[in-house]
Design an enzyme around this catalytic site. Structure first.
Site, PDB file in Angstrom:
ATOM      1  N   SER A 114      42.069  46.064  38.384  1.00 24.31           N
ATOM      2  CA  SER A 114      40.826  45.328  38.588  1.00 24.31           C
ATOM      3  C   SER A 114      40.014  45.829  39.774  1.00 24.31           C
ATOM      4  O   SER A 114      39.650  46.986  39.831  1.00 24.31           O
ATOM      5  CB  SER A 114      41.157  43.842  38.724  1.00 24.31           C
ATOM      6  OG  SER A 114      39.986  43.090  38.761  1.00 24.31           O
ATOM      7  N   HIS A 115      39.796  44.940  40.737  1.00 24.56           N
ATOM      8  CA  HIS A 115      38.936  45.257  41.878  1.00 24.56           C
ATOM      9  C   HIS A 115      39.679  46.020  42.977  1.00 24.56           C
ATOM     10  O   HIS A 115      39.075  46.397  43.971  1.00 24.56           O
ATOM     11  CB  HIS A 115      38.388  43.946  42.457  1.00 24.56           C
ATOM     12  CG  HIS A 115      39.492  42.986  42.786  1.00 24.56           C
ATOM     13  ND1 HIS A 115      40.220  42.341  41.814  1.00 24.56           N
ATOM     14  CD2 HIS A 115      40.025  42.613  43.964  1.00 24.56           C
ATOM     15  CE1 HIS A 115      41.142  41.590  42.391  1.00 24.56           C
ATOM     16  NE2 HIS A 115      41.054  41.737  43.689  1.00 24.56           N
ATOM     17  N   ASP A 279      33.207  44.910  38.402  1.00 25.92           N
ATOM     18  CA  ASP A 279      34.358  45.464  39.107  1.00 25.92           C
ATOM     19  C   ASP A 279      35.063  46.564  38.319  1.00 25.92           C
ATOM     20  O   ASP A 279      34.542  47.044  37.312  1.00 25.92           O
ATOM     21  CB  ASP A 279      35.344  44.344  39.430  1.00 25.92           C
ATOM     22  CG  ASP A 279      36.015  43.806  38.168  1.00 25.92           C
ATOM     23  OD1 ASP A 279      35.354  43.819  37.112  1.00 25.92           O
ATOM     24  OD2 ASP A 279      37.187  43.381  38.244  1.00 25.92           O
ATOM     25  N   ASP A 281      37.523  46.783  36.119  1.00 25.57           N
ATOM     26  CA  ASP A 281      37.743  46.680  34.675  1.00 25.57           C
ATOM     27  C   ASP A 281      36.666  45.863  33.961  1.00 25.57           C
ATOM     28  O   ASP A 281      36.820  45.528  32.788  1.00 25.57           O
ATOM     29  CB  ASP A 281      39.131  46.086  34.382  1.00 25.57           C
ATOM     30  CG  ASP A 281      39.315  44.707  34.986  1.00 25.57           C
ATOM     31  OD1 ASP A 281      38.662  44.398  35.993  1.00 25.57           O
ATOM     32  OD2 ASP A 281      40.116  43.915  34.439  1.00 25.57           O
ATOM     33  N   ASP A 283      35.398  42.771  34.316  1.00 20.02           N
ATOM     34  CA  ASP A 283      35.388  41.334  34.023  1.00 20.02           C
ATOM     35  C   ASP A 283      34.733  40.504  35.120  1.00 20.02           C
ATOM     36  O   ASP A 283      34.385  39.352  34.901  1.00 20.02           O
ATOM     37  CB  ASP A 283      36.791  40.814  33.671  1.00 20.02           C
ATOM     38  CG  ASP A 283      37.825  41.113  34.736  1.00 20.02           C
ATOM     39  OD1 ASP A 283      37.453  41.670  35.787  1.00 20.02           O
ATOM     40  OD2 ASP A 283      39.011  40.800  34.518  1.00 20.02           O
ATOM     41  N   ARG A 284      34.541  41.068  36.306  1.00 26.90           N
ATOM     42  CA  ARG A 284      33.892  40.296  37.373  1.00 26.90           C
ATOM     43  C   ARG A 284      32.401  40.609  37.426  1.00 26.90           C
ATOM     44  O   ARG A 284      31.955  41.643  36.916  1.00 26.90           O
ATOM     45  CB  ARG A 284      34.489  40.658  38.728  1.00 26.90           C
ATOM     46  CG  ARG A 284      35.929  40.285  38.858  1.00 26.90           C
ATOM     47  CD  ARG A 284      36.411  40.545  40.267  1.00 26.90           C
ATOM     48  NE  ARG A 284      37.782  40.055  40.393  1.00 26.90           N
ATOM     49  CZ  ARG A 284      38.332  39.677  41.530  1.00 26.90           C
ATOM     50  NH1 ARG A 284      37.651  39.739  42.649  1.00 26.90           N
ATOM     51  NH2 ARG A 284      39.582  39.241  41.564  1.00 26.90           N
ATOM     52  N   LYS A 378      37.145  36.780  31.408  1.00 23.67           N
ATOM     53  CA  LYS A 378      35.848  36.687  32.053  1.00 23.67           C
ATOM     54  C   LYS A 378      35.080  37.966  31.724  1.00 23.67           C
ATOM     55  O   LYS A 378      35.696  38.963  31.338  1.00 23.67           O
ATOM     56  CB  LYS A 378      35.989  36.464  33.551  1.00 23.67           C
ATOM     57  CG  LYS A 378      36.866  37.458  34.295  1.00 23.67           C
ATOM     58  CD  LYS A 378      37.119  36.918  35.685  1.00 23.67           C
ATOM     59  CE  LYS A 378      37.817  37.926  36.570  1.00 23.67           C
ATOM     60  NZ  LYS A 378      39.282  37.819  36.548  1.00 23.67           N
TER      61      LYS A 378
HETATM   62  C1  G16 Z   1      42.315  37.985  38.793  1.00 20.07           C
HETATM   63  C2  G16 Z   1      42.399  36.832  37.851  1.00 20.07           C
HETATM   64  C3  G16 Z   1      41.454  35.753  38.280  1.00 20.07           C
HETATM   65  C4  G16 Z   1      41.701  35.365  39.721  1.00 20.07           C
HETATM   66  C5  G16 Z   1      41.607  36.597  40.602  1.00 20.07           C
HETATM   67  C6  G16 Z   1      41.979  36.337  42.038  1.00 20.07           C
HETATM   68  O1  G16 Z   1      41.062  38.575  38.666  1.00 20.07           O
HETATM   69  O2  G16 Z   1      42.112  37.221  36.542  1.00 20.07           O
HETATM   70  O3  G16 Z   1      41.614  34.680  37.423  1.00 20.07           O
HETATM   71  O4  G16 Z   1      40.783  34.413  40.147  1.00 20.07           O
HETATM   72  O5  G16 Z   1      42.496  37.572  40.125  1.00 20.07           O
HETATM   73  O6  G16 Z   1      43.321  36.023  42.116  1.00 20.07           O
HETATM   74  P1  G16 Z   1      44.069  35.918  43.489  1.00 20.07           P
HETATM   75  O7  G16 Z   1      43.288  34.917  44.297  1.00 20.07           O
HETATM   76  O8  G16 Z   1      45.431  35.460  43.125  1.00 20.07           O
HETATM   77  O9  G16 Z   1      44.024  37.268  44.160  1.00 20.07           O
HETATM   78  P2  G16 Z   1      40.937  40.137  38.412  1.00 20.07           P
HETATM   79  O10 G16 Z   1      39.480  40.375  38.283  1.00 20.07           O
HETATM   80  O11 G16 Z   1      41.555  40.754  39.633  1.00 20.07           O
HETATM   81  O12 G16 Z   1      41.728  40.402  37.183  1.00 20.07           O
END
Ligand code: G16
Length: 545
Positions: A114-115, A279, A281, A283-284, A378
């Protein structure tokens, strides 16, 4: 000739998926058998994969292609009938969800951290999505983890690497590998939800400009296809649009800190009307107006309140869901619409059941995630299109729309303070310290406000009754303000302590205060109650969003 090989291995103790799949350093995934063990655990733990069709791809980060070749060969050796692979190994998370749903696939394997930053010293990740197109619920990730602790061998097909750059089909033993263009599938879905003609007219009017920052991650090609090719925005509307293995050395996290190039453009004289970023992948999302930042919590509330303007949502909105730390702005919209607002733990996986049961139409998280019932993830570009379509309808600015919203519903001042890369033991001490104080906190005065209740959030899924405990500590004040403490489940180094702060203000005359100033008393109270500075030795957060 190709054969199926069984390779002896030993379990790794640390393959427990976090908030969103297994995320580790690239170097960890390159450890012999590490990737293979986890993938074999998926093939063994998930029922019904034999003979099924699944989709695969990733965000293009370093190790994406190599990992994909391994996973495809393992799929062939584990009896999968067909894998659909995104062209060039590229597949955004929302596109994966879209394809799983559209073709009724068994599931998907998405390679992304992801990010989190990429490159040889960066992060890598892998997650399994189920047949509804969404992330595995906890009982599935628990089963995969349990399986990973019992591995003694994995199966892999011995063959040459496949050409993943050319759409078409090839055979790997009894399994068909279909390389396809996920951009076409995704754009088609967006066209079914939004008024492309209206958005095109706005863009071609010459009175409106937008800029989209792909952060050198997966969304660039999707964004170019939509904004430049389909909606007629000038070339260059999409910046950092080529997916790069190391994201150009950047941090593909669409927030005010890491999307600094976009922020500077939006804050410059004569800057664009709408700015957005996605981001790693896809989704953000982050939404910006001229010199104006829309908090993800506000974005969810504004989207829900304006749904009637968008063709795909002009019918009845069934409900809204937000993660617990997300601001309560959406709750006020739900209340005014007479619909339910659900509060779930952090993690998109918790929205899946609510969406499947038709209980909610929109979901959102403070962590720059917004989405709807169109898929089960998302969706960054979806959110940008929602805003663009809204702007085309309302003929107002981003800031104007948000200010109008605040006037009607009040403003939820909101901020998240992250302390990243904290020593894990120190982070546990911080959480334990707050936990100990919880029972006596009710009625106590903190930062000039009286505590109404304080607890550790636990969630019972209203659809299947599954219980998730330990989902963040919350302190709720009598005036509705909140402080939430959580440990991140997506980091790969030490621990990240997140402090979420929220304060409601109904008076429009007080909607112009700087966010950090508006939250100053809560910030001080959070410091006092957690002793975070004293215990971690940090005097300030590493990221404020
Ligand atoms: C993931 C989850 C999200 C979550 C985020 C932050 O996002 O899919 O639902 O809100 O992580 O999680 P944490 O606070 O545990 O770091 P992504 O975009 O990283 O897949």
């Amino acid at each position: 000739m190709s054969i199926i090989k069984t390779v002896s291995t030993q379990p790794f103790p640390d393959q427990k998926p976090g908030t969103s799949g297994l995320r580790k350093k690239v170097k960890m995934f390159q450890t012999p058998h590490y990737l293979e063990n986890f993938v074999q655990s998926i093939f063994l733990a998930v029922d019904g994969l034999k003979g099924s069709t699944i989709v695969m791809g990733g965000d293009g980060r370093y190790f994406n292609r190599e990992a994909l070749q391994v996973i495809i060969k393992m799929a062939a050796a584990n009896g999968i009938a067909r894998v659909m692979v995104g062209k060039g190994g590229i597949l955004s998370t929302p596109a994966a969800s879209c394809v799983i749903r559209k073709y009724g696939l068994k599931g998907g394997i998405i390679l992304s951290a992801s990010h989190n930053p990429g490159g040889p010293d960066g992060d890598f990740g892998i997650k399994y999505n189920i047949e509804n197109g969404g992330p595995s619920p906890e009982h599935v990730t628990d089963a995969i983890f349990k399986q990973s602790l019992n591995m003694d061998s994995y199966r892999i097909f011995e063959a040459e690497d496949l050409n993943l750059d050319k759409p078409g089909e090839t055979q790997l033993g009894t399994m068909t590998v279909q390389v396809f263009d996920s951009i076409i599938e995704y754009v088609e879905l967006m066209e079914s939800l939004f008024d492309f003609r209206k958005m095109e007219n706005l863009i071609r009017s010459g009175e409106f400009s937008l800029i989209f920052d792909g952060m050198n991650a997966v969304t660039g090609p999707y964004a170019r296809a939509i904004f430049e090719d389909r909606l007629g925005a000038p070339e260059g509307t999409v910046i950092n649009g080529d997916p790069l293995p190391d994201f150009g050395g950047g941090h593909p996290d669409p927030n005010l800190k890491y999307a600094d190039q976009l922020v500077a453009m939006m804050n410059s004289q004569g800057g664009p009307d709408l700015g957005a970023a996605s981001d790693g992948d896809g989704d953000r999302n982050m939404i910006l107006g001229k010199n104006f930042f829309v908090t993800p919590s506000d974005s969810l509330a504004v989207i829900a309140a304006n749904a009637h303007l968008i063709p795909g949502y002009s019918g009845i909105i069934s409900g809204i869901a937000r993660s617990m730390p997300t601001s309560m702005a959406a709750d006020r919209v739900a209340e005014s619409m007479g619909i339910d607002c659900y509060e779930t733990p952090t993690g998109w996986k918790f929205f899946g059941n609510l969406l499947d049961a038709g209980r909610v139409t929109f979901c959102g998280e403070e962590s720059f995630g917004t989405g709807s019932s169109h898929i089960r993830e998302k969706d960054g570009l979806w959110a940008v299109l929602f805003w663009l379509n809204m702007l085309a309808e309302k003929k107002d600015s981003v800031e104007g729309i948000v200010r109008e919203h605040w006037k009607q519903f009040g403003r939820n001042y909101y901020s998240r303070h992250d302390y990243e890369g904290v020593d894990s033991e120190a982070a546990q001490l911080v959480m334990e310290g707050i936990r100990k104080r919880l029972p006596a906190m009710g009625g106590e005065s903190l930062g000039g406000q009286t505590v109404a209740m304080a607890d550790e959030f636990s969630y019972t899924d209203p659809v299947d009754g599954a219980v998730s405990t330990g989902q963040g500590i919350r302190i709720i004040f009598q005036n509705g303000s909140r402080i939430v403490f959580r440990l991140s489940g997506t980091g790969t180094e030490g621990a990240t302590i997140r402090i979420y702060l929220e304060k409601y203000e109904s008076d429009p005359a007080r909607h112009d205060i700087d966010t950090q100033d508006a939250l100053a008393e809560l910030i001080a109270a959070a410091g006092e109650v957690s002793q975070i500075h004293e215990i971690t030795g940090r005097d300030a957060p590493s990221v404020i969003t």
